[in-house]
Write an enzyme that holds these catalytic residues in place. Structure first.
Site, PDB file in Angstrom:
ATOM      1  N   PHE A 188       0.854  -1.185   0.000  1.00  0.00           N
ATOM      2  CA  PHE A 188       0.000   0.000   0.000  1.00  0.00           C
ATOM      3  C   PHE A 188       0.889   1.232   0.000  1.00  0.00           C
ATOM      4  O   PHE A 188       1.709   1.409   0.895  1.00  0.00           O
ATOM      5  CB  PHE A 188      -0.926   0.029   1.224  1.00  0.00           C
ATOM      6  CG  PHE A 188      -1.823   1.242   1.208  1.00  0.00           C
ATOM      7  CD1 PHE A 188      -2.956   1.263   0.409  1.00  0.00           C
ATOM      8  CD2 PHE A 188      -1.506   2.378   1.946  1.00  0.00           C
ATOM      9  CE1 PHE A 188      -3.764   2.395   0.354  1.00  0.00           C
ATOM     10  CE2 PHE A 188      -2.308   3.508   1.896  1.00  0.00           C
ATOM     11  CZ  PHE A 188      -3.447   3.515   1.100  1.00  0.00           C
ATOM     12  N   LYS A 190       3.185   9.271   8.647  1.00  0.00           N
ATOM     13  CA  LYS A 190       2.167   9.128   9.690  1.00  0.00           C
ATOM     14  C   LYS A 190       2.500   9.768  11.046  1.00  0.00           C
ATOM     15  O   LYS A 190       1.826  10.706  11.447  1.00  0.00           O
ATOM     16  CB  LYS A 190       1.766   7.659   9.826  1.00  0.00           C
ATOM     17  CG  LYS A 190       0.899   7.233   8.628  1.00  0.00           C
ATOM     18  CD  LYS A 190       0.340   5.857   8.758  1.00  0.00           C
ATOM     19  CE  LYS A 190      -0.819   5.638   7.812  1.00  0.00           C
ATOM     20  NZ  LYS A 190      -0.528   4.834   6.631  1.00  0.00           N
ATOM     21  N   ASP A 244       9.270   2.524   1.637  1.00  0.00           N
ATOM     22  CA  ASP A 244       8.111   3.270   2.146  1.00  0.00           C
ATOM     23  C   ASP A 244       8.026   3.018   3.648  1.00  0.00           C
ATOM     24  O   ASP A 244       7.615   1.946   4.088  1.00  0.00           O
ATOM     25  CB  ASP A 244       6.849   2.772   1.415  1.00  0.00           C
ATOM     26  CG  ASP A 244       5.564   3.441   1.920  1.00  0.00           C
ATOM     27  OD1 ASP A 244       5.606   4.094   2.984  1.00  0.00           O
ATOM     28  OD2 ASP A 244       4.526   3.286   1.252  1.00  0.00           O
TER      29      ASP A 244
HETATM   30  C1  LIG Z   1      -0.764   5.231   5.226  1.00  0.00           C
HETATM   31  C2  LIG Z   1       0.243   4.801   4.252  1.00  0.00           C
HETATM   32  C3  LIG Z   1       0.464   5.520   3.064  1.00  0.00           C
HETATM   33  C4  LIG Z   1      -0.390   6.714   2.664  1.00  0.00           C
HETATM   34  O1  LIG Z   1      -0.269   7.769   3.554  1.00  0.00           O
HETATM   35  P1  LIG Z   1      -1.345   8.981   3.494  1.00  0.00           P
HETATM   36  O2  LIG Z   1      -0.820   9.954   4.488  1.00  0.00           O
HETATM   37  O3  LIG Z   1      -2.669   8.394   3.856  1.00  0.00           O
HETATM   38  O4  LIG Z   1      -1.340   9.489   2.112  1.00  0.00           O
HETATM   39  C5  LIG Z   1       1.480   5.102   2.232  1.00  0.00           C
HETATM   40  N1  LIG Z   1       2.233   4.041   2.533  1.00  0.00           N
HETATM   41  C6  LIG Z   1       2.048   3.324   3.661  1.00  0.00           C
HETATM   42  C7  LIG Z   1       2.942   2.173   3.944  1.00  0.00           C
HETATM   43  C8  LIG Z   1       1.042   3.674   4.550  1.00  0.00           C
HETATM   44  O5  LIG Z   1       0.844   2.945   5.644  1.00  0.00           O
END
Ligand SMILES: *Cc1c(COP(=O)(O)O)cnc(C)c1O
Length: 399
Positions: free
Chosen positions: A140, A254, A225
């Site tokens: 994701f 986050k 990520d």
């Molecule tokens: C939450 C998340 C995102 C997206 O972050 P947003 O601030 O909602 O755009 C991308 N990568 C990972 C691994 C995430 O957990």
């Protein structure tokens, strides 16, 4: 369900575009790892607003720095200098091997920036037409069009095509398939060290070693990520540090400003050459208000040894959950994860368990049909985790 809740839920349904199936709780305020709803009911927070409020709710030091900075200077645009930006950057860069950082507003925007940087770096620094981004099935990376293209889950892409080109999804954990997916056209391989949204799924040592070998062979960039795993969540400042990696680019968001919207693209000195003035930007990103709060977050994480605390508390918590698995292997399939990013895979339908937990005062996330994803604030006390595992044990025994 109280009248106050019903009124709010009806107004929400009438006015807010429906992109979420919300939990039937309306929160009013919080303190540390505790949350309180409109009717004054108390909850233990094992979600942290999806790995965001790592320092808990209403942290007094953050409240102070937020109000002081708001009274001084909140926004400047990136056309002007301000002291809060480089002050935060210094703190952030001291936690890792990265040489430069770009601030933005969210995880998706950070990943979008990482993708742009990898492609432009290949063209302008390496002089190669390598533009493909290889990501993993189950990943994701966000909800913008490019990060959606990067995300390895078909169901969340449905209805949004055509998506940007140049993204390749490789099956999770399959070394041969990865070797076949990368080539001289690959700009970057982008991974989460532990996939979060799919239910807490870590990469294996062998798989990570294979990525490294392919990276040496083909010269692509490694993008990690760390939007969910970063900033002490897994028991180290950055999850890639468990694997001894030095990514060319990695992203954070986050928990960076503990609830204010902030993201960051961290990059090696070399990778940073892929951007030049005018090539990328943001109006809000890295403003003084956000930077002041995030600098305090980092100061507290370092001062209070929150990476170590997450590692120790996470081991303790995983031990409690593992006891439940041993007692009820027919109901608990697996406990996995690192630090305070844990997944409990059930052998029974998760929805009734999750509902009963919520009724008992525990806010957790259910992913898929059967996985409880546990992301408590890093400051949570062991007693709260004991209360949770007692409640979960009681619920599972009855099911
Ligand atoms: C939450 C998340 C995102 C997206 O972050 P947003 O601030 O909602 O755009 C991308 N990568 C990972 C691994 C995430 O957990």
């Amino acid at each position: 369900m109280s009248k106050a809740f019903a009124t709010l839920a009806a107004l929400d349904a009438a006015t807010i575009c429906h992109t979420y199936a919300r939990y039937p709780v309306a929160l009013a305020h919080g303190q540390g790892a505790r949350l309180y709803d409109l009717d004054g009911n108390e909850y233990i927070d094992l979600l942290s607003g999806i790995a965001v409020t790592s320092l808990g709710h209403a942290h007094p030091e953050l409240v102070r720095v937020l109000s002081e900075q708001a009274a001084r200077l909140a926004h400047t645009s990136n056309l002007l200098y301000h002291a809060e930006g480089p002050a935060l950057a210094e703190k952030l860069l001291a936690t890792c091997y990265a040489g430069k950082v770009f601030f933005c507003n969210s995880g998706a925007e950070a990943n979008e920036g990482a993708i742009k940087l990898a492609r432009r770096f290949m063209r302008t620094v390496r002089g190669r037409e390598a533009c493909e981004i290889v990501t993993l099935e189950g990943s994701f990376h966000g909800r913008t069009l490019a990060t959606l293209a990067a995300t390895g889950q078909d169901k969340i892409k449905e209805g949004f095509g055509p998506l940007p080109q140049g993204f390749v999804t490789a099956p999770f954990g399959d070394i041969e398939a990865l070797a076949a997916a990368v080539s001289g056209r690959t700009a970057a391989v982008m991974v989460e060290m532990i996939q979060g949204e799919i239910g807490v799924r870590p990469l294996s040592e062998e798989y990570v070693a294979a990525i490294e070998e392919l990276r040496r062979k083909h010269g692509f960039l490694l993008v990690v990520d760390e939007v969910q795993t970063g900033l002490c969540r897994t028991g180290k400042f950055w999850a890639h540090q468990h694997w001894g990696l030095t990514p060319d680019i990695f992203t954070a968001a986050k928990p960076l400003a503990n609830g204010l919207p902030m993201g960051a693209v961290l990059m090696s000195e070399e990778a940073a050459q892929g951007f030049a003035p005018g090539s990328h930007g943001t109006t809000f990103g890295g403003g003084p208000l956000l930077c002041a709060v995030a600098a305090k977050v980092l100061e507290i994480m370092t001062r209070d040894h929150l990476a170590q605390r997450a590692a120790e508390t996470g081991l303790y918590f995983a031990g409690l959950l593992e006891e439940l698995r041993q007692e009820m292997p027919d109901k608990v399939a697996e406990v996995r994860g690192l630090g305070l990013m844990l997944g409990v895979e059930l052998n029974v339908p998760g929805k009734p368990v999750w509902e009963e937990l919520l009724r008992s005062g525990f806010i957790v996330n259910l992913v898929g049909e059967r996985i409880l994803r546990l992301l408590p604030p890093l400051i949570i006390e062991r007693e709260d985790l004991e209360l949770f595992s007692l409640a979960l044990g009681k619920i599972l025994r009855k099911i």
